[in-house]
Motif scaffolding. Structure first.
Motif, short mmCIF file in Angstrom:
data_model
loop_
_atom_site.label_atom_id
_atom_site.label_comp_id
_atom_site.label_asym_id
_atom_site.label_seq_id
_atom_site.Cartn_x
_atom_site.Cartn_y
_atom_site.Cartn_z
N ALA A 109 0.46 68.84 -43.32
CA ALA A 109 0.14 67.62 -44.07
C ALA A 109 -0.86 66.79 -43.28
CB ALA A 109 1.41 66.82 -44.32
N VAL A 110 -1.73 66.10 -43.99
CA VAL A 110 -2.76 65.29 -43.35
C VAL A 110 -2.13 64.04 -42.72
CG1 VAL A 110 -4.84 63.92 -43.74
CG2 VAL A 110 -4.52 66.09 -44.94
N ALA A 111 -2.51 63.78 -41.48
CA ALA A 111 -2.02 62.60 -40.78
C ALA A 111 -3.13 62.09 -39.87
CB ALA A 111 -0.76 62.92 -39.98
N GLY A 112 -3.17 60.80 -39.67
CA GLY A 112 -4.20 60.21 -38.82
C GLY A 112 -4.57 58.83 -39.33
N TYR A 170 -10.36 68.70 -43.02
CA TYR A 170 -8.89 68.74 -42.88
C TYR A 170 -8.24 68.07 -44.08
CZ TYR A 170 -4.36 67.31 -40.80
OH TYR A 170 -3.03 67.06 -40.55
N CYS A 171 -8.81 66.95 -44.53
CA CYS A 171 -8.24 66.24 -45.68
C CYS A 171 -8.30 67.09 -46.96
CB CYS A 171 -9.00 64.93 -45.91
SG CYS A 171 -8.75 63.71 -44.61
N GLN A 172 -9.35 67.90 -47.09
CA GLN A 172 -9.53 68.70 -48.30
C GLN A 172 -8.72 70.00 -48.27
OE1 GLN A 172 -13.76 69.28 -48.60
NE2 GLN A 172 -14.20 67.10 -48.86
N THR A 173 -8.61 70.61 -47.11
CA THR A 173 -8.00 71.95 -47.02
C THR A 173 -6.62 71.96 -46.39
OG1 THR A 173 -8.96 72.42 -44.85
CG2 THR A 173 -10.31 72.93 -46.78
N SER A 228 -10.78 69.10 -35.68
CA SER A 228 -10.39 67.85 -36.34
C SER A 228 -10.39 66.71 -35.33
CB SER A 228 -9.00 67.99 -36.98
OG SER A 228 -9.01 68.97 -37.99
N ASP A 229 -9.93 67.00 -34.11
CA ASP A 229 -10.00 66.01 -33.03
C ASP A 229 -11.45 65.74 -32.62
OD1 ASP A 229 -7.29 65.55 -32.82
OD2 ASP A 229 -6.99 66.78 -31.03
N VAL A 230 -12.27 66.78 -32.66
CA VAL A 230 -13.68 66.61 -32.30
C VAL A 230 -14.35 65.62 -33.25
CG1 VAL A 230 -15.92 67.77 -32.08
CG2 VAL A 230 -13.84 68.90 -31.24
#
Length: 440
Positions: free
Chosen positions: A294-297, A306-309, A316-318
């Motif tokens: 699940a998307v978190a941040g 990341y939000c789309q897939t 994602s951190d980069v």
């Protein structure tokens, strides 16, 4: 027949019921048990003549038969109650176990997580946290976890105490994840956990105190002091080293998932340390480079791919760190209150499209920076915030490039190894080890 009959035996009783009529002499047969009540009653009303003398182990009174009947009733009743008791006890144990599992972070009893080693980390009571913080008198800030308070341990060591709010969108799982990670990973650019409190609804974490707050505060236009270009690059390099360690120096590798300027803390020497590991994910299988989750941040720092897939990778951190670099370059908010180019990456993209690096860099620096170094940092940042993860560099590459930018900035002033000009440059860095993740 002597010595053969037991009146408690079913076959003996059947024989007597069927054959006893007229006179029955059962004397001297060493019979045992009790004479059935029916035979005694027939003997008493004259319908049967029964002689049972010479059987010392035989009870020939009506009371024996009634007592036997009573026992026949009592035994199964007692057995039933015993079975019921065992069942109720089993249900009580099951309910207790289930309740403890469901209790979660808001349970009413204190827990001691099995992963906590008292030799490595101290367990505090909530009363001790109240003493440490002088009844939570001085508030340092507030985040998604809860409020953070200043405090002193018994040896006068300064600490920051973070208390979980009941309204927090983070919970006991995030608290547990942060404690577990900080017990197993150690790096000079990651925050140090001094202890924790897990007392029913009272959840708290005790960290080393970071005297200069977080990076976001110093980049704000409300800050009284302006960080120099060299100071910003030092912070960028060391924060990148901390993130590089999570990605490439840990086994298994970790993805932070919430890299942002507010989660990069600065100590008294402006040495940066990454904080807030409640959302961190690790890759459980060696060689696996992504996971579905699940998307978190934090909005503005979230990787759009990341939000789309829902596919999480170290890239994602980069992306998030690329946004932090853009903040370091421009000192602009990540999301601006404008109708166009409201994300910082869009604004920077439009500025460098015009070739205007001078107005892209924070104007408060008044042009005091190396142009080539500035262009190089912008290039690294914009690659990091690419919409597609495959176009983004690794943190190894980011650390290497940023280290070169810092060297260029130092060389511009012609004072390699010189003393720092002001407090914002008081950040130590070992450029010789910049390419390798190093544990503290």
């Amino acid at each position: 027949m002597a010595g053969m009959l037991d009146f408690n035996n079913m076959k003996t009783r059947q024989y007597l019921y069927c054959s006893c009529s007229g006179t029955r002499k059962l004397s001297g047969n060493k019979l045992t048990g009790s004479v059935p009540v029916e035979l005694i009653e027939r003997s008493q009303n004259g319908s049967l003549s029964l002689s049972v003398d010479g059987n010392p182990n035989l009870c020939a009174s009506v009371s024996c038969g009634k007592r036997k009947k009573k026992n026949n009733v009592v035994v199964p009743v007692v057995a039933s109650f015993a079975s019921l008791f065992v069942l109720l006890a089993a249900l009580a144990i099951f309910w207790r176990i289930r309740s403890s599992k469901r209790e979660g972070m808001w349970g009413g009893t204190s827990r001691k997580p099995p992963y906590v080693s008292t030799e490595k980390i101290r367990r505090f009571t909530y009363a001790e946290l109240s003493i440490i913080t002088n009844n939570f008198k001085r508030e340092l800030g507030e985040g998604s976890f809860g409020k953070v308070y200043h405090g002193y341990l018994g040896d006068d060591t300064e600490v920051a105490v973070k208390i979980l709010s009941e309204l927090s969108n983070q919970g006991y799982e995030q608290f547990e994840a942060e404690v577990k990670l900080l017990l197993t990973v150690h790096h000079r650019n990651l925050t140090t956990l001094c202890g924790y409190c897990d007392e029913g609804k009272k959840i708290g974490l005790v960290y080393e105190y970071m005297a200069n707050g977080n990076l976001k505060q110093h980049l704000s236009d409300k800050s009284a002091d302006v960080m120099s270009r060299e100071g910003r690059l030092r912070v960028a390099v060391e924060a990148a080293q901390g993130l590089e360690y999570l990605h490439h120096g840990c086994k298994p590798p970790r993805v932070h998932r919430d890299i942002k300027s507010a989660n990069i803390l600065l100590d008294e020497n402006f040495q940066p340390k990454i904080a807030d590991f409640g959302l961190t994910k690790s890759f459980p299988v060696e060689g696996v480079t992504h996971m579905s989750t699940a998307v978190a941040g934090t909005f503005g720092y979230l990787d759009p791919e990341y939000c789309q897939t829902y596919r999480l990778t170290e890239k994602s951190d980069v992306f998030s760190f690329g946004v932090v670099l853009l903040e370091l370059i421009t000192s602009r908010p990540v999301i601006a209150n404008t109708n166009e180019n409201n994300h910082i990456s869009l604004w920077v993209g439009s500025m460098i499209g015009q070739g205007d690096i001078e107005n892209t860099v924070d104007p408060r620096l008044q042009g005091d920076f190396d142009i080539s170094s500035a262009w190089k940092v912008v290039e690294i940042a914009m690659l990091s915030v690419s919409q597609t993860s495959t176009e983004r560099p690794t943190m190894n590459h980011v650390v290497r490039e940023l280290s070169q930018c810092l060297e260029m900035e130092i060389a511009r002033k012609g004072r390699p190894g010189a003393e720092p000009r002001n407090q914002h440059e008081m950040v130590s860095i070992n450029l010789g080890t910049a390419l390798n993740p190093s544990a503290r």
